[in-house]
Each structure stands twice: as C-alpha cells, then as structure tokens.
Scaffold this motif. Structure first.
Motif, PDB file in Angstrom:
ATOM      1  N   PRO A   5       8.351  36.042 -22.725  1.00 43.43           N
ATOM      2  CA  PRO A   5       7.202  35.294 -22.180  1.00 43.43           C
ATOM      3  C   PRO A   5       6.621  34.300 -23.184  1.00 43.43           C
ATOM      4  O   PRO A   5       5.951  33.345 -22.798  1.00 43.43           O
ATOM      5  CB  PRO A   5       6.194  36.397 -21.850  1.00 43.43           C
ATOM      6  CG  PRO A   5       7.031  37.613 -21.607  1.00 43.43           C
ATOM      7  CD  PRO A   5       8.198  37.497 -22.546  1.00 43.43           C
ATOM      8  N   THR A 244       1.557  36.734 -17.147  1.00 45.15           N
ATOM      9  CA  THR A 244       2.922  37.194 -16.853  1.00 45.15           C
ATOM     10  C   THR A 244       3.016  38.706 -17.051  1.00 45.15           C
ATOM     11  O   THR A 244       2.537  39.246 -18.046  1.00 45.15           O
ATOM     12  CB  THR A 244       3.914  36.431 -17.740  1.00 45.15           C
ATOM     13  OG1 THR A 244       3.843  35.044 -17.372  1.00 45.15           O
ATOM     14  CG2 THR A 244       5.336  36.918 -17.542  1.00 45.15           C
ATOM     15  N   PHE A 253      10.258  39.842 -15.386  1.00 40.66           N
ATOM     16  CA  PHE A 253       8.945  39.241 -15.583  1.00 40.66           C
ATOM     17  C   PHE A 253       8.582  38.311 -14.424  1.00 40.66           C
ATOM     18  O   PHE A 253       9.406  37.498 -13.989  1.00 40.66           O
ATOM     19  CB  PHE A 253       8.922  38.434 -16.884  1.00 40.66           C
ATOM     20  CG  PHE A 253       8.799  39.312 -18.101  1.00 40.66           C
ATOM     21  CD1 PHE A 253       7.556  39.838 -18.463  1.00 40.66           C
ATOM     22  CD2 PHE A 253       9.913  39.615 -18.883  1.00 40.66           C
ATOM     23  CE1 PHE A 253       7.432  40.652 -19.582  1.00 40.66           C
ATOM     24  CE2 PHE A 253       9.798  40.420 -20.004  1.00 40.66           C
ATOM     25  CZ  PHE A 253       8.555  40.946 -20.357  1.00 40.66           C
ATOM     26  N   TYR A 254       7.351  38.431 -13.975  1.00 40.29           N
ATOM     27  CA  TYR A 254       6.804  37.518 -12.972  1.00 40.29           C
ATOM     28  C   TYR A 254       5.510  36.919 -13.500  1.00 40.29           C
ATOM     29  O   TYR A 254       4.716  37.628 -14.128  1.00 40.29           O
ATOM     30  CB  TYR A 254       6.507  38.263 -11.661  1.00 40.29           C
ATOM     31  CG  TYR A 254       7.754  38.522 -10.849  1.00 40.29           C
ATOM     32  CD1 TYR A 254       8.116  37.681  -9.801  1.00 40.29           C
ATOM     33  CD2 TYR A 254       8.583  39.598 -11.147  1.00 40.29           C
ATOM     34  CE1 TYR A 254       9.277  37.910  -9.067  1.00 40.29           C
ATOM     35  CE2 TYR A 254       9.748  39.829 -10.422  1.00 40.29           C
ATOM     36  CZ  TYR A 254      10.090  38.976  -9.384  1.00 40.29           C
ATOM     37  OH  TYR A 254      11.235  39.202  -8.663  1.00 40.29           O
ATOM     38  N   ASP A 255       5.326  35.625 -13.244  1.00 41.85           N
ATOM     39  CA  ASP A 255       4.056  34.981 -13.562  1.00 41.85           C
ATOM     40  C   ASP A 255       3.120  35.267 -12.398  1.00 41.85           C
ATOM     41  O   ASP A 255       3.241  34.670 -11.324  1.00 41.85           O
ATOM     42  CB  ASP A 255       4.264  33.474 -13.752  1.00 41.85           C
ATOM     43  CG  ASP A 255       2.964  32.761 -14.109  1.00 41.85           C
ATOM     44  OD1 ASP A 255       1.884  33.380 -13.970  1.00 41.85           O
ATOM     45  OD2 ASP A 255       3.034  31.583 -14.520  1.00 41.85           O
ATOM     46  N   VAL A 281      10.717  33.427 -15.853  1.00 34.13           N
ATOM     47  CA  VAL A 281       9.986  34.227 -14.868  1.00 34.13           C
ATOM     48  C   VAL A 281      10.738  34.162 -13.538  1.00 34.13           C
ATOM     49  O   VAL A 281      11.445  33.205 -13.268  1.00 34.13           O
ATOM     50  CB  VAL A 281       8.512  33.758 -14.706  1.00 34.13           C
ATOM     51  CG1 VAL A 281       7.728  34.017 -15.979  1.00 34.13           C
ATOM     52  CG2 VAL A 281       8.427  32.297 -14.290  1.00 34.13           C
TER      53      VAL A 281
END
Ligand code: PEP
Ligand code: CO
Length: 444
Positions: A5, A244, A253-255, A281
């Motif tokens: 990130p 994130t 990972f997602y924002d 992401v």
C-alpha cells in the motif's frame, strides 16, 4: 517490483500539495488508518462484476456527479437531487436501450482536484492553487490556500455521512421504481425533457401495473431498491493509502474510500505514483485518457493495471474534445481490441470541451458535449467495440454553468446561478436531455 500500500512513495507523484506541516499530516494519516472503511471489498467486487458485463457489451455505465464536492452547502437536499437526476437518467437509458445502466456517482469522496498550475498569482501575490476541499479552501488568502491535513479527516467524515444517506435513499424506498414519476423535479417537469420523462415514467408505471394484474409480482428487490456505487479521482495518495484495508475473505488489498477509483489525465504517468498505487488495490479502476495518448501507452496501462485481464477491472474514460475524438479514438480501440484486453470504454464529453466565456466563466456548450458523445458512438461502431458508458459532471439543480441544452442557457445567463467549485456541470434539464439523446444513439 512488489506492490505494497505504500510502494507508491518510491515513485514521483504529480499534482501533490506541498503540505507545510508533515508531522500533522502523519498524525492524520494514522488516524485515518484506524477509522472504519467507507465501503466493503465485497461491494467493490460486485461493481467489478457489473463492469465486466459492460466490457462484454451487456450493460452500460453511467458515472456522474460533481466536478468537486464541497464542504460548504453540504446538505441532504443537494445529495437527494443529484441522486434523483442520476436515477432518472438511468431509467431513460435502461428503458430505451434494453441493457441495465450501472450507476456510479462522482460522490462521497470527490474532494481533490488536479490543476493546470500549482500556484495562482493575483496582483503580484503568489499562492498555492485551490486543490479541492480535501486540501485547502477557495478564497485567495494565505490561510485559506494553505494545505491543511485536518481536511482529510473532514473529507472522510463528510463522505461517511453522504454514503449513509445514499444507502438510505437507495435502499429505503426513495429509489423504488414504483416512484419513478415522483423523481421529476418541478423546474424540470415544465420543460420538454421533463414532459418526455413523464411519458416514459408513466409507461413504466403501466408496465408495473400490468405485471401485478397478470399475477407477476413486481416486488423484487431490483424494483424496490437501486444499486448505487461511489467513485472519485484517487489523487491524494496519503488519504487513499490510509483507507486501504486487507480483505479477510480474499487476503487482498482494497481501497475502501470508494467502490471505484480513477487516475486523472494529469497523473497517469506509467512510472508515476498513482499508477503504482492503483495497480495493487483490487477495486475496479478507471483511467482518464486525453488527446495526446498513444496506442503503445494505452497497452502499457492495460498491462500495468490489468495484467490478469479481468473484465471490469479497468475502465478507460476518454476525454479528448469533440473535434479530436473522431481522429484519435479509433486507433486506440483497434490496439486494445487486437491485444485482447477486456476494458470498459466510457466517454467523458466534459473535460475536453471547456472554455472561458466573455463574462469570464469557465463553461462548456451542450452541443460540444453531445458532439463528443456522438463521435464516441461512431468510433465504436466503426471498430466494432462497445460504447460502454458516459462520465458526466452534473447536478440535479437548476444551475446555469453549461451553455445550451433544450431550454437554452445563454451566455448572459451564466452569472445567474453559477455555483460549481471547479468545472461547469450540466443542470437537471440538460442532464435529461443528454440521457434521451444517448438513449437514441444506443438505438432505443
Ligand atoms: C475531472 O474529472 O474533474 C478531471 C479533473 O478530469 P481530467 O483528469 O480528465 O482532466
Ligand atoms: Co472536472
């Protein structure tokens, strides 16, 4: 290079504020890293699968909202009016085209703006440009223009309450298709577009009544509730990094600041920080594409942002200008098609058609906007690709920021209700007018 990130920090980041107080910035980043996510990874995946259908030519993307959201005049009515006009446009597009319109707002996070110049000089005084309420304020004074990290928190909080209201409106009855006639606003209903909308809305109401009468229940969640997603330009990367989160279900990972994030025309450098951040992401991502882009660059963006070729992961938002698009777009469409990359192509007919009126207002003419949309559709027809959507700056209200449209806004009207924080937006009537014309282009 492995992605994390924070790996964007090793790359040059364009269009960043020079934060005068980095200790305060770090404190705010820490706080943001611990707040609840605004959206869930599962919702972002759901949007990506809808966008996958757009990439296959089976749905249409309607992405719309403010150029820049404001901390001032933040209220429920403005949010409702914006949602209302987007719902109306989606109904027009869906009813006429026969494919679902996927609704994505430029809302609940659209607070940061790239600018053509980093500073502005008035009467010999040079100050940082206004970069959106997430960073600084508009009045031309040293205090207002000073980038203030506290604003990142305020942007988060306003996004949270905006999203809360949007969820209530879309799931709590306001967006029920049985209310399709009630979405028309007063100032719209007296216009040609408004009347045209009312005719369409009564046809839908009759169809729903027919279903009931024939014993086919119209009480599906699809009819009572609307799916509505959020998006913004991922410009201030400290904010995006801090929001994130690692998704426990997939380990990715997602924002979680929005369902979809996009890279602006001024920050899409292949070796830049914005492409670096968004390549890692797993949200669906967009990338603006201006008139100077080369086919080779587009293919590199595809490889960087969607190496696994997942349909719906990558959306190209073209914004070339009505005069340029017809020439420039077809070779790009050919290149991506030949490389077999499953992208969504959508048309931003706003940002390539901005000019300053004699009165000094930044404006756009409705005819130029429509001309770019038409050129977009014919480029896709020519190449055999799917014109997947439109990306529009609008407001539900009766502003006078863009010229032309059904009930023409004239140059002399611009000063009457010019309220945008940044770029000029279509008003409610102009938005419906556009939706009807796009529906016609889609063959409805
Ligand atoms: C915008 O979408 O408001 C914007 C700044 O667009 P672009 O990056 O295409 O100039
Ligand atoms: Co804009």
């Amino acid at each position: 290079m492995t992605w994390t990130p924070e790996s964007w920090r090793q790359k040059p980041a364009a269009q960043q504020p020079s934060w005068p107080d980095t200790t305060e910035l770090e404190r705010v980043e820490k706080e943001l890293a611990s707040v609840p996510p605004l959206v869930f990874a599962g919702e972002a995946r759901e949007l990506q699968s809808y966008l996958g259908r757009v990439a296959e030519g089976k749905a249409f993307l309607l992405q719309a909202g403010d150029c820049a959201e404001s901390f001032d005049g933040f209220n429920a009515v403005a949010i409702r009016e914006k949602l209302r006009v987007i719902l109306q446009m989606a109904v027009i597009l869906t009813y006429s085209s026969g494919v679902p319109a996927i609704k994505v707002g430029r809302i609940a996070g659209q607070f940061a703006k790239p600018r053509s110049r980093p500073t502005e000089t008035i009467d010999g005084t040079e100050l940082p440009s206004f970069l959106g309420h997430m960073v600084n304020d508009m009045p031309f004074s040293e205090t207002d223009r000073r980038p203030a990290p506290e604003r990142l928190l305020r942007a988060y909080n306003q996004s949270a309450s905006t999203l809360n209201l949007l969820r209530a409106f879309t799931k709590g009855g306001f967006a029920d298709l049985h209310r399709v006639q009630a979405w028309n606003q007063e100032f719209v209903s007296s216009s040609n577009e408004g009347r045209r909308y009312m005719n369409l809305a009564s046809e839908i109401t009759r169809a729903l009544q027919f279903m009931e009468a024939a014993g086919i229940s119209s009480s599906h969640p699809e009819i009572h509730e609307a799916e509505f997603f959020t998006s913004h330009e991922a410009l201030i990367l400290q904010y995006e990094e801090a929001l994130t989160r690692l998704d426990s279900l997939t380990g990715e990972f997602y924002d979680c600041s929005a369902h979809m994030l996009w890279i602006g025309e001024r920050t899409r450098q292949l070796d830049g920080a914005h492409v670096e951040f968004l390549r890692g992401v797993k949200n669906p991502v967009g990338c603006k594409i201006g008139p100077t882009v080369e086919p080779g660059e587009i293919l590199q963006l595809c490889e960087l942002l969607n190496p696994e070729r997942i349909p719906g992961r990558l959306t190209f938002i073209t914004r070339m200008g009505a005069q340029t698009l017809g020439q420039n777009l077809p070779p790009l469409l050919e290149a991506v098609k030949d490389a077999d990359h499953p992208v969504v192509w959508t048309c931003d007919p706003m940002h390539g058609n901005t000019f300053t009126s004699e009165s000094g207002h930044k404006t756009r003419h409705f005819d130029d906007v429509m001309a770019e949309v038409k050129a977009f559709f014919s480029a896709h027809r020519q190449v055999g690709t799917w014109p997947g959507g439109i990306h529009i700056e609008l407001t539900g209200e009766d502003v006078t920021e863009c010229l032309g449209g059904g009930e023409e806004v004239q140059p002399k009207d611009l000063g009457r209700r010019y309220e945008t924080m940044c770029d000029p937006r279509l008003n409610g009537r102009q938005s419906l007018d556009l939706a009807f014309q796009v529906a016609e282009l889609m063959g409805g």
